[in-house]
Design a protein around this motif. Sequence first.
Motif, short mmCIF file in Angstrom:
data_model
loop_
_atom_site.label_atom_id
_atom_site.label_comp_id
_atom_site.label_asym_id
_atom_site.label_seq_id
_atom_site.Cartn_x
_atom_site.Cartn_y
_atom_site.Cartn_z
N PHE A 42 25.61 -7.00 -68.90
CA PHE A 42 26.04 -6.40 -67.64
C PHE A 42 26.38 -7.49 -66.63
CE2 PHE A 42 21.52 -7.01 -67.67
CZ PHE A 42 21.21 -7.52 -66.42
N THR A 43 27.06 -7.08 -65.57
CA THR A 43 27.43 -8.01 -64.50
C THR A 43 26.81 -7.55 -63.19
OG1 THR A 43 29.53 -8.53 -65.58
CG2 THR A 43 29.35 -9.04 -63.23
N GLN A 44 26.04 -8.41 -62.57
CA GLN A 44 25.40 -8.10 -61.29
C GLN A 44 26.30 -8.53 -60.12
OE1 GLN A 44 21.72 -10.39 -61.86
NE2 GLN A 44 20.60 -8.47 -61.77
N ASP A 45 26.29 -7.74 -59.07
CA ASP A 45 26.89 -8.22 -57.81
C ASP A 45 25.79 -8.99 -57.07
OD1 ASP A 45 25.42 -5.81 -57.18
OD2 ASP A 45 26.42 -5.80 -55.23
N ASP A 46 25.48 -10.13 -57.61
CA ASP A 46 24.28 -10.85 -57.22
C ASP A 46 24.58 -11.84 -56.10
OD1 ASP A 46 21.63 -11.39 -57.39
OD2 ASP A 46 21.71 -12.48 -59.29
N ALA A 47 23.59 -12.09 -55.27
CA ALA A 47 23.72 -13.13 -54.26
C ALA A 47 22.33 -13.59 -53.85
CB ALA A 47 24.49 -12.65 -53.05
N HIS A 48 22.25 -14.84 -53.40
CA HIS A 48 20.99 -15.38 -52.90
C HIS A 48 21.26 -16.08 -51.58
CE1 HIS A 48 20.22 -14.85 -57.21
NE2 HIS A 48 19.00 -14.55 -56.79
N ILE A 49 20.42 -15.77 -50.63
CA ILE A 49 20.56 -16.35 -49.30
C ILE A 49 19.43 -17.35 -49.09
CG2 ILE A 49 20.63 -15.85 -46.81
CD1 ILE A 49 21.36 -12.91 -47.64
N PHE A 50 19.79 -18.58 -48.82
CA PHE A 50 18.80 -19.62 -48.53
C PHE A 50 18.73 -19.77 -47.02
CE2 PHE A 50 20.45 -20.35 -52.73
CZ PHE A 50 19.33 -20.66 -53.48
N CYS A 51 17.54 -19.57 -46.46
CA CYS A 51 17.42 -19.57 -45.00
C CYS A 51 16.05 -20.08 -44.59
CB CYS A 51 17.65 -18.16 -44.45
SG CYS A 51 16.41 -16.94 -44.95
N THR A 52 15.85 -20.22 -43.31
CA THR A 52 14.54 -20.59 -42.77
C THR A 52 13.71 -19.32 -42.58
OG1 THR A 52 15.18 -20.37 -40.45
CG2 THR A 52 15.63 -22.49 -41.53
N GLU A 53 12.42 -19.48 -42.39
CA GLU A 53 11.56 -18.32 -42.15
C GLU A 53 12.00 -17.56 -40.90
OE1 GLU A 53 7.41 -19.30 -42.15
OE2 GLU A 53 7.61 -20.63 -43.89
N ASP A 54 12.45 -18.28 -39.89
CA ASP A 54 12.86 -17.63 -38.64
C ASP A 54 14.15 -16.84 -38.80
OD1 ASP A 54 10.68 -18.69 -37.33
OD2 ASP A 54 11.75 -20.48 -36.65
N GLN A 55 14.88 -17.06 -39.89
CA GLN A 55 16.16 -16.37 -40.09
C GLN A 55 16.03 -15.12 -40.96
OE1 GLN A 55 18.27 -19.74 -41.73
NE2 GLN A 55 19.30 -20.20 -39.80
N ILE A 56 14.83 -14.84 -41.47
CA ILE A 56 14.66 -13.71 -42.38
C ILE A 56 15.09 -12.40 -41.72
CG2 ILE A 56 12.98 -12.31 -43.64
CD1 ILE A 56 11.37 -14.83 -44.15
N GLU A 57 14.65 -12.20 -40.48
CA GLU A 57 14.94 -10.92 -39.81
C GLU A 57 16.43 -10.73 -39.60
OE1 GLU A 57 14.02 -8.67 -35.59
OE2 GLU A 57 12.47 -9.97 -36.44
N GLN A 58 17.13 -11.74 -39.13
CA GLN A 58 18.56 -11.58 -38.85
C GLN A 58 19.34 -11.42 -40.15
OE1 GLN A 58 19.15 -15.45 -36.88
NE2 GLN A 58 20.62 -16.00 -38.50
N GLU A 59 18.90 -12.10 -41.24
CA GLU A 59 19.59 -11.96 -42.51
C GLU A 59 19.34 -10.58 -43.12
OE1 GLU A 59 21.90 -13.97 -44.08
OE2 GLU A 59 21.80 -14.74 -42.03
N THR A 60 18.15 -10.03 -42.92
CA THR A 60 17.85 -8.68 -43.39
C THR A 60 18.72 -7.66 -42.67
OG1 THR A 60 15.55 -9.34 -43.77
CG2 THR A 60 16.02 -6.99 -43.78
N ALA A 61 18.82 -7.79 -41.35
CA ALA A 61 19.66 -6.88 -40.57
C ALA A 61 21.12 -7.00 -40.98
CB ALA A 61 19.49 -7.17 -39.08
#
Length: 662
Positions: free
Chosen positions: A403-422
């Motif tokens: 199968f093929t995933q529409d995969d992605a990984h976001i590398f960020c700081t702990e302080d950026q988790i909330e904005q990246e989730t939103a």
Amino acid sequence: MHSADYKRPVDDVSASEIRLTFPDGNARSFPAGTTPAQVAESISKSLAKKAISATVDGAHYDLQWPIEHDASIAINTMQDDGPALELIRHDLAHIMARAVQEIWPEVKVTIGPVIQNGWYYDFDREEPFTPEDLSAIEKKMKEIINRRDPVTTEVWDRERAIKYYEANNEPYKVELVEAIPEDQQIRMYWHGHWQDLCRGPHLQHTGQVPADAFKLMSVAGAYWRGDSDRQMLQRIYGVAFKNREDLKAYLTMIEEAAKRDHRRLGKEMELFHLQEEAPGMVFWHPNGWTIYRTLEDYMRRRLSRAGYKEIKTPQVVDRILWERSGHWEAYRENMFIVEVEEEHAKEKRMNALKPMNCPCHVQVYNQGLKSYRDLPLRLAEFGSCHRYESSGSMHGLMRVRGFTQDDAHIFCTEDQIEQETAHFLELLSSIYRDLGFAKFDIKLSTRPDVRVGSDEIWDKAETALENAIRKVTNDYEIDPGEGAFYGPKLDFKLTDAIGREWQCGTFQADFNLPVRLDAEYVGEDGAKHRPVMLHRAILGSFERFLGILIENYAGKLPFWLAPRQVVVASIVSDADDYVNEVVEKLQARGIRAEADTRNEKINYKVREHSLGKVPVLLAIGMKEVEDRSVSIRRLGERSTETATLEQIVEDLAAESLPPDLA
């Protein structure tokens, strides 16, 4: 329950008493060993009659079980859907087993758990069960329900239980008793004179089960305890609900689901096929691959605009990387292994087809020193993955090995988790709307008992995810303790056109893999720090999501996704030249159009292309040739309309645009 229903609380609790707290906050003392049935009776006779079970400190209790410690308690009735359905389905499993043994006393019983929408029970019987047998079992089950036999329970010691089952020639029950851990109770249940080993809970008599709200559905083979070296048993599946109306609605949904089965539609629409020489691998036909590429192009544009950088990583990777990431230990049995003899090393190296993309994405991240200014870094891949799924679990496009995933990984700081989730929630919501799924549910899974990372980091990650969800919606559910070992996660369930739920998108915060694979960035303070790795997918896999799309739309895909958008069909052969001209003009505007100039009647062509789910059929006879017009018939509509050639080309060109380009 209301506080007025309670007798006056007792304040002086002796050592032999327990204190039970009710849902409204009121508490009362009772003698240790009081059963939920006695608690209900102490509140009111009407509640005692309605009671079916209790929830004690979050655990589901039989009304007969003694309560030995202080606890919270809620008395359940048939109005409480969760407990009621669990009990109805669990009792029906026992009632079915009893019915089978009343009809065929030589049959040996094994286990019968509750599953989604119903239950199953496994039997050891020499002769296969037939559809006529299922009808006979249903009839006997209704007789048992109408007897209103009492259901009672006792706790036995191991030796007594084993002797009982040996005397009754039930070897499977003997094996089950022997496997029960020493610190667990061995609970025996009687439904009238018929007995079964069971954890419970159960209803109080067989008559509490609605006799008109269940149905036996099918029979399948199942190895004892899932071991292919053990006895092959026969598994009977049943479904059950609280009332006849709910059962009827479910059976209607099942009938509709059969009509929408993507495997059948895939054949009718010439989309794909699977075959024994490549189990779990999809052979895409031109029509199916057109849908696939159209969806992939749409996703590529959406990700690019959202700030993702697309990458491509190898499919075969040395086991060393999988060992470092932890997948070799945790996921080895699901991986396809490839042994390669490297000439320079003069030894065989063990490689694996990647089952997921995560470790490879960290390798891309690790090339070159990263600064906090580079974060967040969003790396996306339409990654081809392979996982070994058992042959019995595979199902069309819904569960495959390749199968093929529409995969992605976001590398960020702990302080950026909330904005990246939103940011992710906004993107996911928009894409789901574009694809026709306005309704989806969100589940936030929090820290499990076994986990990596400090409580402080978990607090930050869980708070960030929850704060981000609340900016989008308050309609979400918390699933305590069900997060991944490396971080909390969000799961997204779509609801399709006939009410079925599909788990598709996911978003996970990972503090573990960057450590295991040595990912770093230079912070504003000049020191090296570990990034947080956010795993995310929206579709999940292209194969499965396309199966969901096909079934959601019953093959009648939105015009922009349809593999064959327009067929221009001649009514008479003299119109063939004009038919070809119309096709050329449509194709020039990017519309997937084709000509049908076969010497067949127009009604035959309409039926054939309707079966193939072509959205628009343009019929052309001599009148249309003379007027330079077309006769338009849309899929699912009986009426036709007429338009000029210029008008229909413009209209269909606009209609063919994907939602993000329209």
